[in-house]
Write an enzyme that holds these catalytic residues in place. Structure first.
Site, PDB file in Angstrom:
ATOM      1  N   LYS A  68       1.141   4.797   6.862  1.00 53.99           N
ATOM      2  CA  LYS A  68       0.557   5.631   5.813  1.00 53.99           C
ATOM      3  C   LYS A  68       1.234   7.003   5.827  1.00 53.99           C
ATOM      4  CE  LYS A  68      -2.694   2.514   4.957  1.00 53.99           C
ATOM      5  NZ  LYS A  68      -2.639   1.665   3.730  1.00 53.99           N
ATOM      6  N   SER A 107       0.807  -1.228   0.000  1.00 54.65           N
ATOM      7  CA  SER A 107       0.000   0.000   0.000  1.00 54.65           C
ATOM      8  C   SER A 107       0.835   1.270   0.000  1.00 54.65           C
ATOM      9  CB  SER A 107      -0.934   0.011   1.217  1.00 54.65           C
ATOM     10  OG  SER A 107      -0.196   0.130   2.420  1.00 54.65           O
TER      11      SER A 107
END
Length: 292
Positions: free
Chosen positions: A174, A103
Site C-alpha cells: 500500500k 488494489s
C-alpha cells in the site's frame, strides 16, 4: 688380360665374392659392437600394466584426471557461493514480491514483480508520506492467529522470507498517506484527502475515475504507526476498512518489510517507484514524515 667376351658393366666372380665377404665382415662387427641387440631386448619387455613402466603410465593417467575433478569441485563451490549470496540478498537486502491484486492500480498491476528495499528503513530511517511499502498485516489488517508448527511450516516460512515461495495472504502493498502524529481526514466523495489540514493532490497516481475516498474519516496516526491506502481506492481494502477493528487500521512500522522501489517484471513495465511530489506540500505540517 680380360676374360674373352667380357665387356663394360659386367662384374667378375672374384669381385662379387669379395663384396659378399666384406658385407659378412661388417655384419659380424656390428653384432660385436657395444649395445647391440638392446632394441630386441626392449621389444621383449612386458606390455603396459604388466611391469614397472606400465604402473608408471597408470599413475600418469590418474594425475591427468585430477585437474578435471578439481575444476568440477571449484565450479560446484562457486555455484554454492553464488546461491548463498543470493539467499542473503533476498533475506536482508532486496526481496522480490508478486502483486496479487489490483488494489494498487495503475501504479502496480496484478502479476507485477516488485523489489522491496529492506535496507530503506534499516538504519534509523522511517517510512515517509508517499512511500509504497510492503508490510505484514498480521495484527492490523488480519487478526493474530496461531502459526503452524513443525519442520515443513518452518521451511515454508523460510522460503517465503527468502523470496522463494509466495509471501502468503498476510503480506500487503500500500501507499503511506500518514505517519505518526499526522491528522488524516476526508469528507467523502469528491473531496481531497487532507494531511494536517493540507489537501493532497493525488491525481498523479490515483486510478482513473477514483475518488480519493468514498467514505469520510478523521484520524490521528499514533506514534510508530502508519495510515496506508491503495492507489485504486475503489478496489482497495486498506486502513479505512479496519477503523472499527483492534488497531484501528494503523500499521505498526516494525511490520514494514521494505519499501517498494522497483517494478522488475514484466520487462515492459520496468520502472522505479519514486515518492510523488504531491506530499511535498505537507512537509513541515506536523507528524514526522517531513523529517525522514
Amino acid at each position: 688380360m680380360g676374360v674373352p667376351g667380357g665387356g663394360p658393366g659386367v662384374v667378375s666372380e672374384d669381385t662379387a665374392a669379395g663384396t659378399t665377404a666384406a658385407a659378412s665382415a661388417d655384419t659380424a662387427r656390428e653384432g660385436t659392437e657395444p649395445g647391440a641387440g638392446k632394441e630386441s631386448e626392449k621389444g621383449a619387455e612386458p606390455e603396459d600394466g604388466a611391469g614397472p613402466e606400465g604402473v608408471e603410465r597408470e599413475d600418469d593417467a590418474e594425475q591427468e584426471d585430477e585437474p578435471g575433478h578439481s575444476r568440477s569441485r571449484d565450479l560446484l563451490l562457486l555455484v554454492g557461493i553464488c546461491l548463498a549470496f543470493l539467499l542473503l540478498v533476498n533475506a536482508f537486502v532486496a526481496r522480490p514480491f508478486a502483486v496479487p491484486s489490483g488494489s494498487m492500480e495503475d501504479t502496480l498491476r496484478p502479476g507485477d514483480r516488485l523489489i522491496a528495499n529492506q535496507l530503506a528503513y534499516a538504519f534509523g530511517g522511517h517510512p515517509r508520506r508517499g512511500d509504497v511499502v510492503v508490510f505484514d498485516g498480521t495484527g492490523s489488517f488480519r487478526p493474530e492467529s496461531a502459526k503452524p508448527q513443525g519442520f515443513w511450516a518452518d521451511a515454508r516460512s523460510l522460503a517465503g522470507d527468502l523470496g522463494l515461495a509466495p509471501a502468503g495472504d498476510t503480506v500487503y502493498v500500500k501507499r503511506v498517506i500518514g505517519v505518526g502524529g499526522d491528522r488524516v481526514t476526508s469528507t467523502g466523495p469528491g473531496a481531497p484527502i487532507t494531511v494536517n489540514g493540507v489537501p493532497v493532490d493525488e491525481t498523479s497516481y490515483l486510478s482513473q475515475g477514483d475518488d480519493p475516498s468514498s467514505v469520510a474519516f478523521d484520524v490521528v496516526v499514533p506514534t510508530g504507526k502508519l495510515w496506508v491506502m491503495g492507489d485504486h481506492r475503489g478496489a482497495s481494502r486498506d486502513s479505512r476498512d479496519h477503523l472499527g477493528e483492534p488497531g484501528g487500521g494503523f500499521v505498526p512500522e516494525e511490520k514494514v518489510i521494505g519499501r517498494a522501489d522497483w517494478v522488475v517484471y514484466p520487462f515492459s513495465r520496468w520502472a522505479g517507484l519514486d515518492r510523488p511530489a504531491a506530499f511535498a506540500a505537507t512537509a513541515g505540517t506536523g507528524g514526522h514524515g517531513d523529517q525522514r
